[in-house]
Design an enzyme around this catalytic site. Structure first.
Site, PDB file in Angstrom:
ATOM      1  N   ASP A   1      -1.148   0.361  -5.157  1.00  0.00           N
ATOM      2  CA  ASP A   1      -1.003   1.666  -5.834  1.00  0.00           C
ATOM      3  C   ASP A   1      -0.139   1.509  -7.087  1.00  0.00           C
ATOM      4  O   ASP A   1       0.949   2.065  -7.167  1.00  0.00           O
ATOM      5  CB  ASP A   1      -0.402   2.711  -4.865  1.00  0.00           C
ATOM      6  CG  ASP A   1       0.994   2.340  -4.354  1.00  0.00           C
ATOM      7  OD1 ASP A   1       1.351   1.133  -4.353  1.00  0.00           O
ATOM      8  OD2 ASP A   1       1.750   3.257  -3.987  1.00  0.00           O
TER       9      ASP A   1
ATOM     10  N   ASP B   1       3.704  -3.251  -7.830  1.00  0.00           N
ATOM     11  CA  ASP B   1       2.302  -3.578  -7.523  1.00  0.00           C
ATOM     12  C   ASP B   1       1.675  -4.374  -8.673  1.00  0.00           C
ATOM     13  O   ASP B   1       0.872  -5.285  -8.439  1.00  0.00           O
ATOM     14  CB  ASP B   1       1.461  -2.305  -7.352  1.00  0.00           C
ATOM     15  CG  ASP B   1       1.953  -1.430  -6.235  1.00  0.00           C
ATOM     16  OD1 ASP B   1       1.440  -1.514  -5.120  1.00  0.00           O
ATOM     17  OD2 ASP B   1       2.893  -0.654  -6.487  1.00  0.00           O
TER      18      ASP B   1
ATOM     19  N   ASN C   1       2.103   5.702  -5.332  1.00  0.00           N
ATOM     20  CA  ASN C   1       3.041   5.867  -6.450  1.00  0.00           C
ATOM     21  C   ASN C   1       2.553   6.928  -7.426  1.00  0.00           C
ATOM     22  O   ASN C   1       3.350   7.554  -8.131  1.00  0.00           O
ATOM     23  CB  ASN C   1       3.232   4.539  -7.192  1.00  0.00           C
ATOM     24  CG  ASN C   1       4.042   3.552  -6.366  1.00  0.00           C
ATOM     25  OD1 ASN C   1       4.901   3.957  -5.582  1.00  0.00           O
ATOM     26  ND2 ASN C   1       3.762   2.269  -6.516  1.00  0.00           N
TER      27      ASN C   1
ATOM     28  N   THR D   1       0.028  -3.178  -0.502  1.00  0.00           N
ATOM     29  CA  THR D   1       1.322  -2.914  -1.132  1.00  0.00           C
ATOM     30  C   THR D   1       1.467  -1.424  -1.463  1.00  0.00           C
ATOM     31  O   THR D   1       2.283  -1.051  -2.297  1.00  0.00           O
ATOM     32  CB  THR D   1       1.513  -3.780  -2.402  1.00  0.00           C
ATOM     33  OG1 THR D   1       0.475  -3.450  -3.343  1.00  0.00           O
ATOM     34  CG2 THR D   1       1.480  -5.257  -2.085  1.00  0.00           C
TER      35      THR D   1
ATOM     36  N   PHE E   1       8.888   4.395   1.743  1.00  0.00           N
ATOM     37  CA  PHE E   1       7.858   5.199   1.075  1.00  0.00           C
ATOM     38  C   PHE E   1       6.425   4.938   1.563  1.00  0.00           C
ATOM     39  O   PHE E   1       5.701   5.889   1.907  1.00  0.00           O
ATOM     40  CB  PHE E   1       7.947   4.975  -0.448  1.00  0.00           C
ATOM     41  CG  PHE E   1       6.904   5.732  -1.221  1.00  0.00           C
ATOM     42  CD1 PHE E   1       7.051   7.086  -1.494  1.00  0.00           C
ATOM     43  CD2 PHE E   1       5.758   5.097  -1.682  1.00  0.00           C
ATOM     44  CE1 PHE E   1       6.078   7.797  -2.199  1.00  0.00           C
ATOM     45  CE2 PHE E   1       4.782   5.797  -2.386  1.00  0.00           C
ATOM     46  CZ  PHE E   1       4.943   7.147  -2.645  1.00  0.00           C
ATOM     47  N   ASN E   2       5.976   3.675   1.582  1.00  0.00           N
ATOM     48  CA  ASN E   2       4.563   3.403   1.909  1.00  0.00           C
ATOM     49  C   ASN E   2       4.205   3.864   3.324  1.00  0.00           C
ATOM     50  O   ASN E   2       3.110   4.379   3.563  1.00  0.00           O
ATOM     51  CB  ASN E   2       4.241   1.902   1.789  1.00  0.00           C
ATOM     52  CG  ASN E   2       4.214   1.435   0.353  1.00  0.00           C
ATOM     53  OD1 ASN E   2       4.038   2.237  -0.565  1.00  0.00           O
ATOM     54  ND2 ASN E   2       4.389   0.130   0.143  1.00  0.00           N
TER      55      ASN E   2
ATOM     56  N   HIS F   1       9.674  -5.101  -4.840  1.00  0.00           N
ATOM     57  CA  HIS F   1       9.176  -5.154  -3.459  1.00  0.00           C
ATOM     58  C   HIS F   1       7.849  -5.919  -3.278  1.00  0.00           C
ATOM     59  O   HIS F   1       7.746  -6.855  -2.494  1.00  0.00           O
ATOM     60  CB  HIS F   1       8.919  -3.731  -2.942  1.00  0.00           C
ATOM     61  CG  HIS F   1      10.039  -2.792  -3.075  1.00  0.00           C
ATOM     62  ND1 HIS F   1      11.077  -2.736  -2.179  1.00  0.00           N
ATOM     63  CD2 HIS F   1      10.311  -1.836  -4.006  1.00  0.00           C
ATOM     64  CE1 HIS F   1      11.919  -1.789  -2.528  1.00  0.00           C
ATOM     65  NE2 HIS F   1      11.481  -1.220  -3.637  1.00  0.00           N
ATOM     66  N   ASP F   2       6.803  -5.424  -3.945  1.00  0.00           N
ATOM     67  CA  ASP F   2       5.438  -5.778  -3.546  1.00  0.00           C
ATOM     68  C   ASP F   2       5.070  -7.260  -3.665  1.00  0.00           C
ATOM     69  O   ASP F   2       4.340  -7.781  -2.811  1.00  0.00           O
ATOM     70  CB  ASP F   2       4.428  -4.909  -4.313  1.00  0.00           C
ATOM     71  CG  ASP F   2       4.509  -3.446  -3.895  1.00  0.00           C
ATOM     72  OD1 ASP F   2       5.004  -3.173  -2.789  1.00  0.00           O
ATOM     73  OD2 ASP F   2       4.076  -2.590  -4.684  1.00  0.00           O
TER      74      ASP F   2
HETATM   75  C1  BDR Z   1       7.221   0.677  -2.063  1.00  0.00           C
HETATM   76  O1  BDR Z   1       6.996   1.990  -2.566  1.00  0.00           O
HETATM   77  C2  BDR Z   1       6.496   1.941  -3.879  1.00  0.00           C
HETATM   78  O2  BDR Z   1       7.232   2.773  -4.717  1.00  0.00           O
HETATM   79  C3  BDR Z   1       6.563   0.498  -4.325  1.00  0.00           C
HETATM   80  O3  BDR Z   1       5.437   0.188  -5.137  1.00  0.00           O
HETATM   81  C4  BDR Z   1       6.568  -0.274  -3.039  1.00  0.00           C
HETATM   82  O4  BDR Z   1       5.254  -0.566  -2.610  1.00  0.00           O
HETATM   83  C5  BDR Z   1       8.700   0.461  -1.862  1.00  0.00           C
HETATM   84  O5  BDR Z   1       9.191   1.363  -0.925  1.00  0.00           O
HETATM   85 CA    CA Z   2       3.347  -0.285  -4.062  1.00  0.00          CA
END
Ligand code: BDR
Ligand code: CA
Length: 313
Positions: free
Chosen positions: A11, A16, A40, A124, A165-166, A239-240
């Site tokens: 996303d 990403d 996102n 991701t 979040f994800n 992160h991703d």
């Molecule tokens: C995740 O949430 C999104 O904002 C980032 O792309 C990542 O996948 C981190 O919590």
């Molecule tokens: Ca992401």
């Protein structure tokens, strides 16, 4: 060793975008396709971003658009972190990569069916497309080598105090994946908060001196600003790409194979991953949970991919 065939479901999203670059520009991997999921940003935004990043970084694989909302219908954007476009901070090229006519889930099925070996799925973003794929194509489950996802946490969250979040975006989808019985690896905040974009990393990108590295600096400066504002983290966590890096070299993370479940109903904890590190629940282990990162190894892979993507462009 033969490169690992994979599909990246994402996303984009700043981190990403960097995951796309790492997946496409490392010889240990064979990126078969990219699919998008809302997270996102809304689905139209993140799909456009995926096509723009692919154009920018010379990524030539099919791209298909997927779910625009979570299984129970939720939609939210992370504009506080990723900006209005979901990828603010730099001018990106108009996309030259056509969008596949297939839905993301059908493209996944086609790529998996057509490939001679089992394919790895890397997610991701929210796990909506992956869960839909598992439900709609159960006959292809044994053609999936493993699922690696960025999401969750063994400790605190970032979207709510306990939910990352994800996973928070689509807990029901995460539940389907966690109960799938497939080999799973979770790259949660525990490990991704170690993949920091430090001042030294910005310096390395400046020294690279390519148009691509300058665009990435713009994107990451925006990301650093919002991370500082929202989380008081001036060096933002990338992160991703960690979910991609561990496929290239398993020793880039240290993991524990434990039981992981997702909280679906708690009014304050919905979307939290319950990671049973000390095996107190007596439930069978279902997931490798990455907990520690080899920072130098991770960044040397990431920087090498950025410099390769620029040479080919
Ligand atoms: C995740 O949430 C999104 O904002 C980032 O792309 C990542 O996948 C981190 O919590
Ligand atoms: Ca992401």
């Amino acid at each position: 060793m033969k490169p690992i065939p994979l599909i990246l479901d994402c996303d984009p999203g700043h981190d990403d975008a960097l995951a796309m670059i790492l997946a496409a520009h490392n010889p240990a991997l064979n990126l078969l396709g990219i699919t998008t999921v809302s997270g996102n940003g809304g689905i139209a935004k993140v799909t456009l971003n995926a096509r723009r990043v692919a154009t920018l970084a010379n990524i030539k694989v099919p791209i298909a658009e997927g779910a625009g909302k979570a299984i129970l219908g939720a939609i939210e954007e992370a504009s506080d972190i990723h900006g209005e476009s979901a990828l603010d901070g730099a001018e990106l090229p108009e996309p030259k990569i056509e969008l596949s006519a297939l839905h993301a889930v059908d493209l996944m099925a086609k790529l998996i069916k057509d490939h001679s070996e089992p394919v790895t799925l890397v997610a991701t973003g929210p796990l909506t497309n992956i869960a839909l794929f598992l439900k709609m194509y159960p006959q292809l489950k044994n053609r999936v080598a493993e699922i690696v996802f960025m999401g969750g946490s063994a400790s605190r969250g970032n979207r709510t105090p306990y939910a990352e979040f994800n996973i928070w975006m689509d807990p029901e989808a995460a539940d389907v994946v966690l109960r799938s019985g497939l080999p799973l690896t979770m790259c949660g905040l525990d490990v991704t908060h170690q993949a920091l974009v430090t001042k030294e990393i910005f310096t390395a990108l400046e020294q690279m001196g390519t148009p691509l590295s300058s665009t990435i600096i713009g994107l990451l400066k925006f990301f650093a600003k919002t991370y500082d504002e929202v989380f008081e983290m001036p060096d933002p966590p990338l992160h991703d790409p960690v979910a991609i890096a561990l496929l290239i070299d398993r020793s880039v993370v240290k993991s524990r194979h434990v039981n992981v479940q997702v909280e679906l109903s708690g009014p304050l904890t919905r979307g939290a991953t319950v990671v049973d590190i000390y095996q107190r629940l007596g439930e069978p282990a279902n997931c490798n949970v990455a907990l520690d990162l080899d920072f130098d190894k991770f960044w040397s892979m990431m920087l090498e991919a950025i410099s390769k993507a620029a040479i080919k462009a």
